[in-house]
Design a protein around this motif. Structure first.
Motif, PDB file in Angstrom:
ATOM      1  N   GLY A 129     -31.310  85.615   8.357  1.00  0.00           N
ATOM      2  CA  GLY A 129     -30.835  86.723   7.554  1.00  0.00           C
ATOM      3  C   GLY A 129     -31.772  86.817   6.313  1.00  0.00           C
ATOM      4  N   TYR A 141     -34.416  89.369   6.262  1.00  0.00           N
ATOM      5  CA  TYR A 141     -34.306  90.828   6.190  1.00  0.00           C
ATOM      6  C   TYR A 141     -33.610  91.280   4.855  1.00  0.00           C
ATOM      7  CZ  TYR A 141     -34.860  90.438  11.412  1.00  0.00           C
ATOM      8  OH  TYR A 141     -35.289  90.362  12.647  1.00  0.00           O
ATOM      9  N   ARG A 192     -24.150  91.400  11.474  1.00  0.00           N
ATOM     10  CA  ARG A 192     -24.099  90.523  10.493  1.00  0.00           C
ATOM     11  C   ARG A 192     -23.385  91.068   9.198  1.00  0.00           C
ATOM     12  NH1 ARG A 192     -25.158  87.972   6.267  1.00  0.00           N
ATOM     13  NH2 ARG A 192     -27.509  89.090   6.182  1.00  0.00           N
ATOM     14  N   GLU A 248     -28.752  91.214  12.698  1.00  0.00           N
ATOM     15  CA  GLU A 248     -28.599  91.341  11.415  1.00  0.00           C
ATOM     16  C   GLU A 248     -27.754  92.387  10.890  1.00  0.00           C
ATOM     17  OE1 GLU A 248     -29.282  90.948   7.165  1.00  0.00           O
ATOM     18  OE2 GLU A 248     -29.044  89.479   8.892  1.00  0.00           O
ATOM     19  N   THR A 295     -29.858  85.033  13.733  1.00  0.00           N
ATOM     20  CA  THR A 295     -29.836  85.939  12.523  1.00  0.00           C
ATOM     21  C   THR A 295     -29.100  85.467  11.368  1.00  0.00           C
ATOM     22  OG1 THR A 295     -27.882  87.228  13.322  1.00  0.00           O
ATOM     23  CG2 THR A 295     -30.198  88.344  13.905  1.00  0.00           C
ATOM     24  N   ASP A 305     -33.876  90.370  16.739  1.00  0.00           N
ATOM     25  CA  ASP A 305     -32.935  89.848  15.886  1.00  0.00           C
ATOM     26  C   ASP A 305     -32.520  91.131  14.767  1.00  0.00           C
ATOM     27  OD1 ASP A 305     -33.117  87.162  16.653  1.00  0.00           O
ATOM     28  OD2 ASP A 305     -34.968  86.997  15.376  1.00  0.00           O
TER      29      ASP A 305
END
Length: 237
Positions: A7, A10, A35, A32, A3, A28
């Motif tokens: 990223g 997303y 994160r 994310e 991710t 994932d």
């Protein structure tokens, strides 16, 4: 693909949609979500527990629980509120389990050993942070959690109440009691100049929020990465 690298895929996906994608099998999506919010969750865990290893374990436990409980999320609160509630509860559970252990008293010469906050030496900032965490550790866990959320993380009282699943009045009461106990221990951390009128940096007024420190995780630090491959094989304690 991790991710960290994908990223951007997303970027326009909401937290709630990430949780839904996770429950529908996106490998994932939860990583994310972690994160996006791990820095703040880590700060809450560290400030609530005051110990890096305990905080890392509590955060790992909490995120494993969130990973497994995602399908039960009902959307009655924001995803961030739900995540913070799980993290804070994990921290409070750990704090209660260790409550029977003898408390480590603050050093008698704490005032003499703390440097002036105006100094920018990283070692000075670290010592100031450790002094604040030690002072927080003297509070009951519930007061500590309320102060961390409201005074240090900046959550409105109503949002902190939702995170801790108590009434707003309870948060206000816990914060007031916690500040009364904590401010005498940390007042010198705020004093960055000559004394001024009540409420100024050199002379904080009674009831003023406690100071904050920069305790976000650094590269190479012990912050866990629950969004990685270890999540699925992890377990709660």
């Amino acid at each position: 693909m991790s991710t960290e690298r994908n990223g951007s895929a997303y970027a326009d996906v909401t937290d709630a949609d990430l949780l839904t994608r996770h429950t529908h099998g996106d490998p994932d999506a939860f990583g994310e979500l972690v994160r996006r919010h791990r820095d703040r969750l880590w700060a809450v865990a560290l400030r609530t527990l005051g110990d890096r290893e305990e905080a890392a374990d509590a955060l790992q436990d909490a995120l494993v629980s969130a990973y497994r409980a995602a399908g039960r999320f009902e959307g009655r609160a924001a995803v961030t509120t739900w995540l913070h509630r799980i993290v804070v509860n994990a921290c409070l559970d750990r704090a209660r389990r260790r409550a029977a252990r003898p408390a480590v008293p603050l050093p008698e010469d704490l005032d003499q050993r703390l440097p002036a906050p105006a100094q920018e030496d990283p070692a000075v900032r670290g010592e100031t942070r450790e002094a604040l965490l030690a002072a927080l550790a003297t509070l009951p866990a519930e007061q500590r959690a309320a102060l961390v959320l409201v005074d240090m993380e900046g959550y409105p009282v109503d949002e902190a109440a939702r995170i801790l699943d108590v009434a707003s009045g309870t948060i206000k009461s816990r914060c007031a009691r916690g500040r009364a106990k904590l401010l005498p221990l940390v007042r010198h951390l705020r004093e960055s100049g000559p004394p001024g009128p009540a409420g100024s940096p050199g002379n904080p007024a009674a009831g003023q929020s406690v100071p904050s420190t920069d305790d976000r995780p650094r590269a190479g630090g012990p912050t866990p990465d629950p969004g990685g491959a270890s999540m699925e094989g992890g377990g709660t304690r």
